[in-house]
Design a protein around this motif. Structure first.
Motif, short mmCIF file in Angstrom:
data_model
loop_
_atom_site.label_atom_id
_atom_site.label_comp_id
_atom_site.label_asym_id
_atom_site.label_seq_id
_atom_site.Cartn_x
_atom_site.Cartn_y
_atom_site.Cartn_z
N LEU A 1 1.97 6.35 -6.56
CA LEU A 1 0.84 7.27 -7.97
C LEU A 1 1.16 8.84 -7.42
CD1 LEU A 1 -2.32 4.98 -7.04
CD2 LEU A 1 -1.48 5.26 -8.99
N GLN A 2 0.39 9.36 -5.84
CA GLN A 2 1.12 10.82 -5.59
C GLN A 2 2.41 11.32 -5.83
OE1 GLN A 2 3.45 11.66 -1.69
NE2 GLN A 2 1.92 12.69 -0.76
N ALA B 1 -8.90 6.44 -4.21
CA ALA B 1 -8.62 6.01 -5.50
C ALA B 1 -7.72 4.30 -5.37
CB ALA B 1 -7.83 6.97 -6.38
N THR B 2 -6.13 4.66 -4.26
CA THR B 2 -5.30 4.32 -4.25
C THR B 2 -6.08 2.42 -3.65
OG1 THR B 2 -3.95 6.00 -4.26
CG2 THR B 2 -2.76 3.84 -2.97
N LEU B 3 -7.26 2.92 -2.58
CA LEU B 3 -7.31 1.58 -1.68
C LEU B 3 -7.71 1.06 -2.28
CD1 LEU B 3 -6.50 1.15 1.33
CD2 LEU B 3 -8.83 2.49 1.92
N TYR C 1 2.27 14.87 -7.80
CA TYR C 1 2.90 15.66 -8.65
C TYR C 1 3.71 16.25 -9.68
CZ TYR C 1 8.36 17.45 -6.73
OH TYR C 1 8.85 18.17 -6.60
N LYS C 2 3.77 15.12 -10.37
CA LYS C 2 4.25 15.29 -11.91
C LYS C 2 2.69 16.01 -12.51
CE LYS C 2 8.54 13.83 -12.91
NZ LYS C 2 9.82 14.36 -13.13
N ALA D 1 0.73 -1.04 0.11
CA ALA D 1 0.15 0.01 0.17
C ALA D 1 0.96 1.68 -0.28
CB ALA D 1 -0.91 -0.25 0.73
N PHE D 2 2.42 1.03 0.65
CA PHE D 2 2.80 2.13 1.09
C PHE D 2 2.91 3.01 -0.04
CE2 PHE D 2 4.77 -1.17 3.05
CZ PHE D 2 5.97 -0.61 2.33
#
Lengths: 315, 323, 321, 307
Positions: free
Chosen positions: D151-152, D178-180, D157-158, D144-145
């Protein structure tokens, strides 16, 4: 049926018969070989020292080098070889993952078997206990466990790397043993539930009744009739549990309660690499990919085994 | 009358209906309700009834695979209902069981030699591995299977062959009584006859007594000397097989016999079609349990439970109206 | 042309070389209002044949490898999905072996019957019609039963609900696939009686699949006996039961235990029913046949009309004594 | 039905009590001096003594457990060793963030997993089914991390599609949720798939086809509801592992939720806070199981009349 060579031959045939299982097994084998060969490769200078601080590993501005410039997978913020650290990290992950899986399987199968076989009050008590364990998120439970077993008020890292990490070469140390136990102990409840359900199913089949009619003892029922018939399920679960224990170990490392620096642990490597993400993304990507590949390999192996052995459970 | 091998006296088996873990169940399934009968050595007694009438439970309770709630099961003068632990396990070689489902009754992960050999191991009947192998092979021959198949797994056999393996397993300990629980109902018609004949032959050879449990009256009639007809946990009629089938006295037996499908197109029998379903054994009807479906029921059938009384020598019927 | 005609039907499971030939060259015909019984042991292909009439086999693994199924002259095997949906239920309805598993456990039985009405006779999809159907199949207190779930009914009642559901669209053919096998003897008798009554009352054709020769005489006009994917004998029910011609039919009838027989031993058929995919060469019954000759293992005999309306797949058939 | 729910409720209470008991022993019966953590390693003996007295650290564990349970019965979770803040308050302040994050994630993955599972079951062994299987297995294997970090970096960022930095509004929850959802969707798509495959082979689906029902009707009316029964059960049981994932997501995205609180309290060795967060998440899991039980009776009529 006892475990004999025939059993291993059968397992090998099952693995080879399924493309998924074979792929998973192959990746795992590759990682295991790399992990085993790491010290030899280092001695032969095929691999850098994972722990060697090296100014050559940093560019003019003192930043980590990206892959290719003398380092196959780049270097980290202290100029250490990322490839070497990832390979050494496999030693920690695989060992902890597999040993925790064995712990979890031992507890899970025992609890599930006793609960399913004897039923009644024992079943009620054991299943309540299992449920209590299931109500706490396993990572939270592991965190509470890991960080609180302290010494003189300081957090004692259960991880092997509290000792110099290369002790892994030699023998199991107390710290390593505890981390198996911690991760193993938070991973068994799911296994126990499934094993119990399986036992309940098998126990009602007529062949178990026939064995009872012959006067078979409980030991015989368990060893000759129940275990061989739930073994496929247990093997599949074991593969999937290993995937989870490796993820859990990496998670603990990421939160900083796993292996402290400078030991090569995949989770810790990601934490350490995070500040350099913008300029040196390989510091996060490489160990991450290593985790995903290993975990994926175990999941795929489990899935393949399930496909291969599933239908035979229902003749 | 000769000495009985097995004597069942007022046997009752009740199961509590599933309730919450904290509420004590007040309802019971009365699977077997006050059943008495006996089996002589080498005799076959047929037990007939529809599903849910308790015949399987009765068969299992007789050999203590199900715990009886009350009553006695006297086998060779010893009350099995009181035996415990090792003493019971040691007695088990004298009575065995053959099961209904040839697919579920053999451990799918054991070879045939071990399925049959296990019986020998448990009761230490084979001093060494050679003796064990020879015994297994001779048992396979006895039940009409090729002894060279001993190393195969159950899934390599057809339903009828599996049932033969199950019979060999039961025979291995040389029992005096075998409870056959619907041994042919899962088999094809052409294979059923083979198994029935095999059971007959084995009985003549070894002098084993059978309690033959089935729902198919024609099969039971064929193999049994005496028949017990069961309805809702109770025996409603017993007697010599031929007599029961030719002149049934209880209206339920009459309906059961008339419902047996007959291949012969010339027999124009009048069918008795019973109305309604078998009632739940949790709340059996008051009085005679059969009265709601009975075509001849009278007022007293609704209140008085009929006793199983002797209407002719060796013939007992639980009906107020039977002569 | 008959109302239903199956010509040389071939059904395989799996493809190409590994295909298991479950049904091999079955031909049948059925006139409106007539009752045909398809008799056979497990693996004989009788259920597969019955399911193929409305193309209900899951495909893959089932492959309709050849032949045709003509319903009122139209070939079912080449119908488009929409046309097929009209046939299913509308012309051909099914009653299956296990009523408990064939009713959807999460819907009330009233709604399940009403769905059949909505699909084929939407103008009468009412509670009143459902109640009429439930009463027709002899369910007591049908008004109260509308709201029951399948698990609340006994096996016999569930089968009656299945029959009501099958009859709801007023089909011309009712295919009953072992409708009584899972039921108790006394309940079996009830259901067979009901089918006989309904046929007289409604005049539809019935195709009854069974392994039980005993119920054939009660209901059938014609009988076809199947063995290992083929029809081995066909003929009018009364004649066939009185004078079976094929050695398999004869042996099968003899091996059924009778209530009134005094013989000690049952006559048997040696060996076991061949498994799908392991059918013997030549005449498929020859390894178990008591009158088999040396050439039976080579030449596969055709189904031939030996006497008027009596078809037998055996060149050496004898009339029973 | 009512008795079943009551029984269930009673057992939930027992389970929670047991959990409290277990966690308390786990957290308190281990070697190590909490006072040193609170006061620092250089603290004098007097200070340590004082802390011991204040928190009753010298009392026998069982006695402290008794006190803690009595405290719990009054709805009091105690105060943080580190900030002296009320534990209950700290949790309640952070709960809405976690709740919003998880519910958003659940909606996302269920909306994706159900159609995926149904379609892959309908078109079994097609390229679509096989691709989904591979993607699902990969999603099951992602830490998860790590996924959150990647994704972050890429999306926020990008590419700048999502806001970077601290949590301000509901929109900021989209990416974390969404990540979860990505982490859970694979598993659930396969779960729905497996159950659908089984149900599609069932006799009542064949009976529905025999009636002339259309394929859509067969899939979504007759099959899906039956296939969802085990999925709903799983959903209830998975709340615990979901909270585990939430912990990492909150940590990476710096969301002020329960998960972050738990991580902080563990790192600080803040015993009452650890107890509080563990018990709170256990209550959530038990509550979720209870809701699932309710749903279950509604979705599967066989359960309702069982008691």
């Amino acid at each position: 049926m006892s475990l004999n060579f025939g059993f291993f031959k059968t397992s090998l045939r099952i693995i080879c018969a399924n493309r998924l299982a074979a792929t998973g097994a192959l990746i795992i084998l590759l990682f295991v070989l790399l992990a085993l060969a790491a010290p030899t490769m280092m001695r032969l200078h095929l691999l850098g020292d994972p722990n060697q601080l090296n100014l050559n590993g940093l560019d003019k501005d003192g930043m980590p080098r990206s892959p290719g410039h003398g380092y196959l997978l780049g270097s980290d913020n202290l100029g250490r070889d990322v490839l070497s650290r990832v390979i050494y990290g496999a030693r920690v992950s695989l060992l902890v993952g597999v040993a925790s899986m064995l712990t979890a399987t031992l507890i899970g199968v025992t609890v599930g078997l006793l609960s399913g076989l004897y039923g009644g009050k024992l079943d009620l008590a054991l299943m309540r206990f299992t449920e209590m364990n299931l109500t706490i998120p396993s990572i939270l439970l592991a965190m509470a466990f890991t960080s609180l077993i302290g010494d003189n008020g300081r957090i004692m890292h259960l991880h092997p790397a509290a000792l110099p990490w290369h002790f892994l070469d030699v023998t199991l140390k107390r710290g390593l043993l505890s981390v198996f136990l911690v991760i193993g102990f938070v991973s068994w409840p799911g296994m126990a539930r499934i094993v119990r359900a399986q036992v309940l199913g098998v126990k009602e089949r007529e062949f178990v009744l026939a064995a009872r009619a012959l006067g078979a003892s409980h030991w015989r029922l368990i060893w000759r009739h129940l275990l061989p018939n739930i073994l496929p399920t247990v093997i599949v679960l074991a593969a999937m549990t290993t995937a989870n224990t490796i993820l859990l170990e990496a998670g603990l490392g990421y939160l900083g309660i796993g292996v402290p620096p400078p030991a090569p642990d995949w989770g810790t490597m990601i934490t350490e690499g995070q500040p350099y993400f913008a300029t040196a993304p390989h510091l996060v990507i490489v160990p991450g990919v290593a985790i995903v590949l290993t975990v994926l390999a175990f999941n795929v192996l489990g899935q393949g085994l399930q496909e291969q052995m599933g239908p035979r459970q229902r003749p | 009358m000769s000495e009985a091998l097995l004597e069942v006296k007022s046997l009752k088996v009740q199961f509590p209906v599933e309730a919450g873990p904290l509420t004590r169940s007040k309802d019971f399934v009365r699977a077997v309700d006050d059943v008495s009968f006996s089996i002589e050595p080498g005799e076959t007694v047929g037990l007939v009834g529809e599903s849910g009438c308790g015949k399987t439970t009765l068969g299992r309770a007789v050999i203590r695979l199900v715990e009886p709630t009350a009553g006695q099961v006297i086998f060779e003068g010893q009350d099995l209902a009181r035996l415990k632990g090792a003493a019971l396990r040691a007695q088990r070689r004298k009575f065995q069981m053959i099961f209904q489902d040839p697919y579920a009754s053999l451990n799918p992960r054991a070879r045939v030699e071990n399925i049959i050999g296990e019986a020998l191991d448990i009761h230490h009947l084979a001093p060494n591995s050679t003796a064990r192998r020879q015994r297994v092979e001779s048992l396979l021959k006895d039940v009409g299977l090729d002894p060279s198949h001993a190393h195969r797994y159950p899934h390599e056999f057809s339903g009828g062959q599996r049932q033969r393996i199950g019979i060999a397993r039961a025979l291995a300990v040389e029992p005096k009584l075998i409870v056959c629980d619907e041994p042919v109902s899962a088999l094809d018609v052409s294979v059923q006859a083979q198994i029935v004949n095999l059971l007959r032959d084995l009985q003549q050879e070894h002098g084993i007594a059978y309690l033959f449990v089935a729902h198919d009256l024609a099969v039971v009639r064929h193999i049994s000397r005496r028949i017990l007809v069961m309805y809702l946990g109770r025996i409603v009629e017993t007697g010599e097989a031929r007599a029961v089938c030719q002149s049934p006295r209880h209206p339920y037996t009459q309906a059961l016999i008339s419902a047996v499908p007959v291949v012969d197109p010339n027999s124009k029998r009048q069918r008795i079609i019973l109305a309604g379903d078998v009632p739940s054994p949790i709340h059996p009807p008051a009085g005679c349990p059969f009265h709601p479906r009975c075509p001849v029921a009278e007022a007293r059938c609704k209140t008085e439970v009929p006793a199983l009384r002797e209407t002719a020598p060796g013939r007992r019927v639980a009906c107020h109206l039977a002569k | 042309m008959p109302w239903l005609e199956i010509r040389n039907l071939q059904i395989h499971f799996g493809r190409a070389a590994k295909a298991l030939r479950a049904v091999d060259g079955v031909s049948l015909s059925l006139e409106p209002g007539k009752a045909l019984c398809l008799v056979g042991e497990s693996g004989s292909g009788k259920s597969v044949t019955a399911l193929s009439i409305a193309r209900l086999l899951t495909s893959p693994p089932a492959v309709y490898a050849g032949g045709e199924i003509l319903l009122e002259g139209r070939d079912v095997l080449h119908m488009r999905a929409a046309e097929l949906r009209q046939i299913r239920g509308g012309l051909v309805s099914y009653v299956f072996q296990e009523p408990g598993a064939s009713l959807n456990p999460v819907f009330r039985i009233g709604n399940q019957i009403k769905e059949a009405l909505q699909l084929h006779r939407p103008e009468v999809a009412t509670d009143a019609e459902v109640i009429r159907l439930l009463r027709l199949v002899g369910i007591p207190a049908p008004e109260a039963r509308l709201k029951s779930y399948p698990h609340e009914l006994s096996g016999g009642m569930q089968q009656r609900v299945m029959i009501a559901m099958a009859l709801a669209p007023q089909p011309k053919l009712l295919v009953a696939d072992e409708p009584t096998t899972a039921l108790d003897v006394t309940i079996q008798a009830q259901i067979i009686e009901l089918l006989v009554q309904l046929r007289q009352q409604l005049g539809m054709a019935i195709l009854l699949i069974t392994h039980n020769l005993g119920i054939v005489g009660d209901i059938a006009d014609d009988v076809a006996v199947m063995y290992a994917g083929q029809i081995v004998e066909r003929g009018p029910a009364q004649e066939l039961l009185q004078r079976p011609l094929h050695p398999y039919t004869q042996a099968l009838m003899n091996s059924v235990p009778r209530l009134d027989s005094e013989t000690e031993r049952l006559s048997t058929i040696s060996g076991s029913v061949p498994r799908l995919g392991a059918f013997p060469s030549g005449c498929r019954f020859h390894p178990r046949c008591s009158i088999a000759r040396s050439d039976c293992s080579q030449a596969a005999p055709p189904l031939v009309e030996m006497e008027p309306r009596r078809w037998v797949r055996c060149p050496y058939w004898t009339s029973p004594a | 039905m009512l008795t079943r729910l009551l029984t269930r409720f009673w057992w939930s209470a027992v389970t929670l009590l047991g959990t409290a008991f277990l966690t308390f022993l786990l957290v308190n019966a281990v070697p190590g001096d909490v006072a040193r953590v609170i006061a620092g390693s250089k603290a004098s003996a007097e200070v340590l003594q004082e802390i011991h007295l204040k928190y009753h650290l010298d009392d026998p564990v069982l006695q402290r457990l008794g006190f803690y349970l009595i405290q719990l019965a009054h709805g009091d979770l105690g105060h943080s060793y580190v900030t002296d803040q009320s534990v209950a308050e700290a949790i309640l302040i952070r709960f809405p963030t976690t709740a919003a994050l998880t519910s958003l994630a659940v909606v996302m993955w269920v909306a994706l997993a159900v159609p995926l599972g149904v379609l892959t079951a309908r078109f079994r062994s097609s390229w679509f089914d096989r691709t989904t299987l591979v993607v699902a297995t990969v999603s099951l294997s992602l830490p998860a991390f790590w996924l959150a970090r990647i994704l972050q970096y890429c999306l926020a960022y990008k590419l700048g599609w999502f806001p970077v930095g601290f949590f301000r509004s509901f929109v900021d929850l989209l990416l974390p949720a969404a990540t979860l959802a990505i982490l859970m969707v694979g598993y659930y798509a396969r779960l729905v798939h497996t159950n659908m495959v089984e149900v599609l082979d069932s006799l009542y689906v064949r009976a529905a086809r025999a009636k002339g029902a259309s394929e859509t009707r067969v899939l979504f009316k007759h099959a899906l509801r039956n296939a969802l029964i085990p999925v709903v059960t799983m959903l209830g049981m998975d709340v615990a592992s979901l909270l585990g994932g939430v912990l990492f997501i909150e940590n990476v995205f710096a969301l002020p939720g329960i998960g972050n609180l738990a991580v902080q309290s563990v790192l600080n060795l803040d015993v009452p806070m650890i107890m509080g967060t563990v018990l709170f998440s256990a209550t959530l899991v038990v509550g979720a199981n209870w809701v699932v039980d309710l749903l279950y009776g509604w979705i599967d009529p066989r359960i309702k009349s069982a008691s």
